[in-house]
Scaffold this motif. Structure first.
Motif, mmCIF file in Angstrom:
data_model
loop_
_atom_site.group_PDB
_atom_site.id
_atom_site.type_symbol
_atom_site.label_atom_id
_atom_site.label_comp_id
_atom_site.label_asym_id
_atom_site.label_seq_id
_atom_site.Cartn_x
_atom_site.Cartn_y
_atom_site.Cartn_z
ATOM 1 N N THR A 100 1.221 2.669 -5.227
ATOM 2 C CA THR A 100 0.229 3.455 -4.151
ATOM 3 C C THR A 100 0.458 4.543 -3.353
ATOM 4 O O THR A 100 -0.332 5.067 -2.481
ATOM 5 C CB THR A 100 -0.206 1.857 -3.405
ATOM 6 O OG1 THR A 100 0.776 1.350 -3.327
ATOM 7 C CG2 THR A 100 -1.094 1.103 -4.137
ATOM 8 N N THR A 143 -9.941 1.721 3.025
ATOM 9 C CA THR A 143 -8.743 1.645 2.210
ATOM 10 C C THR A 143 -8.343 0.692 1.460
ATOM 11 O O THR A 143 -7.939 0.629 0.347
ATOM 12 C CB THR A 143 -8.097 2.112 3.165
ATOM 13 O OG1 THR A 143 -8.549 3.651 3.696
ATOM 14 C CG2 THR A 143 -7.122 2.967 2.079
ATOM 15 N N MET A 198 0.707 -1.005 -0.317
ATOM 16 C CA MET A 198 -0.002 0.075 -0.133
ATOM 17 C C MET A 198 0.957 1.099 0.227
ATOM 18 O O MET A 198 0.456 2.435 -0.061
ATOM 19 C CB MET A 198 -0.857 -0.166 1.120
ATOM 20 C CG MET A 198 -2.215 -1.248 0.859
ATOM 21 S SD MET A 198 -3.151 -1.334 -0.542
ATOM 22 C CE MET A 198 -4.052 0.268 0.338
ATOM 23 N N ALA A 247 -12.145 2.129 9.079
ATOM 24 C CA ALA A 247 -11.246 2.927 7.562
ATOM 25 C C ALA A 247 -10.405 2.066 6.833
ATOM 26 O O ALA A 247 -9.894 2.248 5.917
ATOM 27 C CB ALA A 247 -10.599 3.521 8.441
ATOM 28 N N MET A 248 -9.018 1.250 7.493
ATOM 29 C CA MET A 248 -8.145 0.267 6.919
ATOM 30 C C MET A 248 -9.511 -0.536 5.998
ATOM 31 O O MET A 248 -9.102 -0.603 4.726
ATOM 32 C CB MET A 248 -7.209 -0.652 8.682
ATOM 33 C CG MET A 248 -6.572 -0.001 8.517
ATOM 34 S SD MET A 248 -5.799 -1.589 9.368
ATOM 35 C CE MET A 248 -4.590 -2.286 8.037
ATOM 36 N N ALA A 284 -11.253 0.113 -1.393
ATOM 37 C CA ALA A 284 -11.147 1.549 -2.682
ATOM 38 C C ALA A 284 -9.956 1.874 -3.597
ATOM 39 O O ALA A 284 -10.152 1.646 -5.020
ATOM 40 C CB ALA A 284 -11.198 2.690 -1.166
ATOM 41 N N THR A 285 -9.166 0.132 -3.054
ATOM 42 C CA THR A 285 -7.428 0.733 -3.543
ATOM 43 C C THR A 285 -7.800 -0.477 -4.561
ATOM 44 O O THR A 285 -7.647 -0.096 -5.797
ATOM 45 C CB THR A 285 -6.648 -0.100 -2.286
ATOM 46 O OG1 THR A 285 -6.645 1.547 -1.745
ATOM 47 C CG2 THR A 285 -5.268 0.201 -3.190
ATOM 48 N N GLU A 335 0.170 12.512 6.592
ATOM 49 C CA GLU A 335 0.819 11.081 6.049
ATOM 50 C C GLU A 335 2.307 10.678 5.457
ATOM 51 O O GLU A 335 2.900 9.840 5.331
ATOM 52 C CB GLU A 335 -0.472 10.366 5.620
ATOM 53 C CG GLU A 335 -0.487 8.831 5.472
ATOM 54 C CD GLU A 335 -2.068 8.489 5.265
ATOM 55 O OE1 GLU A 335 -2.054 7.498 4.789
ATOM 56 O OE2 GLU A 335 -3.003 9.314 5.216
ATOM 57 N N LEU A 367 -1.700 7.907 -3.266
ATOM 58 C CA LEU A 367 -3.279 7.716 -2.782
ATOM 59 C C LEU A 367 -3.127 8.227 -1.760
ATOM 60 O O LEU A 367 -4.047 8.757 -0.945
ATOM 61 C CB LEU A 367 -3.711 6.628 -2.825
ATOM 62 C CG LEU A 367 -3.368 5.691 -3.865
ATOM 63 C CD1 LEU A 367 -4.134 4.356 -3.956
ATOM 64 C CD2 LEU A 367 -4.210 6.517 -4.827
ATOM 65 N N GLN A 418 -2.681 11.109 1.934
ATOM 66 C CA GLN A 418 -3.863 12.201 1.590
ATOM 67 C C GLN A 418 -3.750 13.197 2.508
ATOM 68 O O GLN A 418 -4.461 14.650 2.372
ATOM 69 C CB GLN A 418 -5.381 10.932 2.586
ATOM 70 C CG GLN A 418 -5.351 10.943 4.182
ATOM 71 C CD GLN A 418 -6.697 10.554 4.993
ATOM 72 O OE1 GLN A 418 -7.982 9.746 3.725
ATOM 73 N NE2 GLN A 418 -7.058 10.201 5.657
#
Length: 127
Positions: free
Chosen positions: A111, A89, A36, A85-86, A92-93, A120, A114, A116
């Motif tokens: 990745t 994510t 990721m 949330a994970m 969505a990926t 991060e 991506l 946000q």
């Protein structure tokens, strides 16, 4: 969490099934984190998990689906927003990659692009 952490759990607690299960989960997290946060299509470190998303598509998606399965089963005290949330994510990926391939012919997804927010991205750079 890292491969080294997982290896040490296996090393120091080889006969403890709970610690070995935790080691397996930590190793899975470490691999999915690499998937990721890919920055190049082919990395020079000879670590296939850092390659762009789709280089090892079957293995990469299997890892992501395995982590999703863990996250759907695992429970902590209180609200499980972190897991939710994970899961969002990760799904969505997978969906974004499918869209990019089918609609636009883009074969690889880096990745790391991506991320946000700046914090991060900064944390990712430090790691």
């Amino acid at each position: 969490m890292s491969d080294l952490t997982a290896a040490n759990f296996y090393r120091f607690f080889p006969n403890n099934p709970h610690k070995c299960a935790l080691a397996e989960f930590i190793a899975l997290l470490a691999k999915v984190y690499k998937v990721m946060s890919s920055r190049v299509i082919w990395n020079k470190e000879n670590d296939k998990w850092k390659d762009g998303f789709r280089v090892h598509l079957e293995e990469q998606t299997a890892l992501i689906h395995k982590l999703i399965a863990y996250l759907e089963k695992i429970t902590f005290d209180g609200v499980n927003r972190f897991q939710q949330a994970m899961i969002i994510t990760l799904k969505a990926t997978l969906s974004l990659h499918k869209l990019l391939v089918e609609k636009y012919g883009i074969t690889y997804l880096l990745t790391s692009r991506l991320l946000q927010d700046a914090l991060e991205a900064y944390n990712d750079t430090i790691r």
